[in-house]
Motif scaffolding. Structure first.
Motif, PDB file in Angstrom:
ATOM      1  N   GLY A   1      11.396 -12.825 -44.607  1.00  0.00           N
ATOM      2  CA  GLY A   1      11.837 -12.155 -43.394  1.00  0.00           C
ATOM      3  C   GLY A   1      12.021 -13.184 -42.292  1.00  0.00           C
ATOM      4  O   GLY A   1      11.103 -13.929 -41.978  1.00  0.00           O
ATOM      5  N   VAL A   2      13.226 -13.241 -41.728  1.00  0.00           N
ATOM      6  CA  VAL A   2      13.534 -14.238 -40.700  1.00  0.00           C
ATOM      7  C   VAL A   2      13.916 -13.527 -39.404  1.00  0.00           C
ATOM      8  O   VAL A   2      14.874 -12.752 -39.384  1.00  0.00           O
ATOM      9  N   ASP A   3      13.160 -13.803 -38.348  1.00  0.00           N
ATOM     10  CA  ASP A   3      13.516 -13.250 -37.041  1.00  0.00           C
ATOM     11  C   ASP A   3      14.303 -14.302 -36.261  1.00  0.00           C
ATOM     12  O   ASP A   3      14.863 -15.220 -36.858  1.00  0.00           O
ATOM     13  N   ASP A   4      14.345 -14.196 -34.951  1.00  0.00           N
ATOM     14  CA  ASP A   4      15.127 -15.130 -34.140  1.00  0.00           C
ATOM     15  C   ASP A   4      14.392 -16.428 -33.817  1.00  0.00           C
ATOM     16  O   ASP A   4      14.989 -17.326 -33.229  1.00  0.00           O
ATOM     17  N   GLU A   5      13.139 -16.533 -34.193  1.00  0.00           N
ATOM     18  CA  GLU A   5      12.328 -17.704 -33.852  1.00  0.00           C
ATOM     19  C   GLU A   5      12.479 -18.791 -34.925  1.00  0.00           C
ATOM     20  O   GLU A   5      12.018 -18.631 -36.059  1.00  0.00           O
ATOM     21  N   THR A   6      13.101 -19.901 -34.554  1.00  0.00           N
ATOM     22  CA  THR A   6      13.396 -20.976 -35.504  1.00  0.00           C
ATOM     23  C   THR A   6      12.137 -21.601 -36.094  1.00  0.00           C
ATOM     24  O   THR A   6      12.088 -21.879 -37.292  1.00  0.00           O
TER      25      THR A   6
ATOM     26  N   THR B   1      15.671 -14.997 -50.989  1.00  0.00           N
ATOM     27  CA  THR B   1      16.554 -14.164 -50.190  1.00  0.00           C
ATOM     28  C   THR B   1      16.029 -14.213 -48.769  1.00  0.00           C
ATOM     29  O   THR B   1      14.887 -13.829 -48.508  1.00  0.00           O
ATOM     30  N   LEU B   2      16.844 -14.728 -47.855  1.00  0.00           N
ATOM     31  CA  LEU B   2      16.517 -14.715 -46.436  1.00  0.00           C
ATOM     32  C   LEU B   2      17.085 -13.422 -45.866  1.00  0.00           C
ATOM     33  O   LEU B   2      18.286 -13.169 -45.986  1.00  0.00           O
ATOM     34  N   ILE B   3      16.234 -12.590 -45.272  1.00  0.00           N
ATOM     35  CA  ILE B   3      16.693 -11.323 -44.710  1.00  0.00           C
ATOM     36  C   ILE B   3      16.467 -11.326 -43.201  1.00  0.00           C
ATOM     37  O   ILE B   3      15.371 -11.613 -42.739  1.00  0.00           O
ATOM     38  N   HIS B   4      17.538 -11.055 -42.475  1.00  0.00           N
ATOM     39  CA  HIS B   4      17.463 -10.933 -41.019  1.00  0.00           C
ATOM     40  C   HIS B   4      17.920  -9.531 -40.644  1.00  0.00           C
ATOM     41  O   HIS B   4      19.011  -9.112 -41.031  1.00  0.00           O
ATOM     42  N   ALA B   5      17.074  -8.813 -39.913  1.00  0.00           N
ATOM     43  CA  ALA B   5      17.416  -7.464 -39.474  1.00  0.00           C
ATOM     44  C   ALA B   5      17.762  -7.489 -37.994  1.00  0.00           C
ATOM     45  O   ALA B   5      16.968  -7.936 -37.173  1.00  0.00           O
ATOM     46  N   PHE B   6      18.952  -7.034 -37.685  1.00  0.00           N
ATOM     47  CA  PHE B   6      19.379  -6.935 -36.293  1.00  0.00           C
ATOM     48  C   PHE B   6      18.852  -5.624 -35.715  1.00  0.00           C
ATOM     49  O   PHE B   6      19.168  -4.553 -36.227  1.00  0.00           O
TER      50      PHE B   6
ATOM     51  N   ILE C   1      12.856  -5.675 -44.746  1.00  0.00           N
ATOM     52  CA  ILE C   1      12.193  -6.679 -45.588  1.00  0.00           C
ATOM     53  C   ILE C   1      11.655  -6.031 -46.859  1.00  0.00           C
ATOM     54  O   ILE C   1      11.894  -6.509 -47.977  1.00  0.00           O
ATOM     55  N   VAL C   2      10.930  -4.928 -46.706  1.00  0.00           N
ATOM     56  CA  VAL C   2      10.330  -4.254 -47.867  1.00  0.00           C
ATOM     57  C   VAL C   2      11.410  -3.697 -48.790  1.00  0.00           C
ATOM     58  O   VAL C   2      11.323  -3.838 -50.016  1.00  0.00           O
ATOM     59  N   THR C   3      12.440  -3.095 -48.220  1.00  0.00           N
ATOM     60  CA  THR C   3      13.536  -2.545 -49.029  1.00  0.00           C
ATOM     61  C   THR C   3      14.246  -3.641 -49.817  1.00  0.00           C
ATOM     62  O   THR C   3      14.558  -3.469 -51.000  1.00  0.00           O
TER      63      THR C   3
ATOM     64  N   GLY D   1       6.525 -14.755 -41.234  1.00  0.00           N
ATOM     65  CA  GLY D   1       5.840 -15.609 -40.276  1.00  0.00           C
ATOM     66  C   GLY D   1       4.994 -14.777 -39.337  1.00  0.00           C
ATOM     67  O   GLY D   1       5.459 -13.801 -38.770  1.00  0.00           O
ATOM     68  N   GLY D   2       3.742 -15.171 -39.191  1.00  0.00           N
ATOM     69  CA  GLY D   2       2.850 -14.463 -38.284  1.00  0.00           C
ATOM     70  C   GLY D   2       2.901 -15.072 -36.892  1.00  0.00           C
ATOM     71  O   GLY D   2       3.429 -16.155 -36.685  1.00  0.00           O
TER      72      GLY D   2
END
Length: 130
Positions: free
Chosen positions: A7-12, A35-40, A82-84, A97-98
């Motif tokens: 799971g990838v958010d906006d934080e590099t 698989t890198l997943i980014h959810a908008f 992410i889970v799906t 990432g925590g």
């Protein structure tokens, strides 16, 4: 092949930390796929996940280390995405990432990481917090 959904958010920094953890998993690069997943949550400009800097940098890091990857995107709740994705791909591991949050912050805003941990039916690994 060991498959990881990240799971990838906006934080590099968090995205790179996740990519580093994938590289550090046991086995060679040829034994891993990601698989890198980014959810908008909000995407008024219609950007794609490949245009998000954190996603690009994580992908570049994986590529530099010889790990096969694909990029997925979704809209809506990041934890659900992410889970799906992990379920659909039958991933061996979910990696997120925590980050540090106050108890009040967790109660008010929720936590994607917490929701993934509680909603996943497969192992979840959380990278170090900031």
């Amino acid at each position: 092949m060991y498959h990881v959904v990240v799971g990838v958010d906006d934080e590099t920094e968090r995205a790179l930390r996740c990519a580093e953890e994938v590289v550090g998993l046991p086995g060679g690069p040829e034994e891993k796929s990601v698989t890198l997943i980014h959810a908008f949550v909000d995407n008024p400009n219609g950007a794609s996940a490949t245009q998000v800097q954190s996603v690009r940098e994580a992908a570049d890091y994986l590529e530099e280390n010889g790990i096969e990857y694909q990029i997925e995107e979704s809209s809506g709740d990041p934890a659900d995405a992410i889970v799906t994705t992990a379920d659909r791909e039958d991933a061996n591991l979910i990696l997120v990432g925590g980050r540090k949050r106050s108890p009040a912050g967790k109660a008010l805003f929720g936590s994607v990481t917490q929701s993934v941990i509680l909603g996943a039916e497969r192992p979840v690994m959380v990278t170090g917090v900031e």
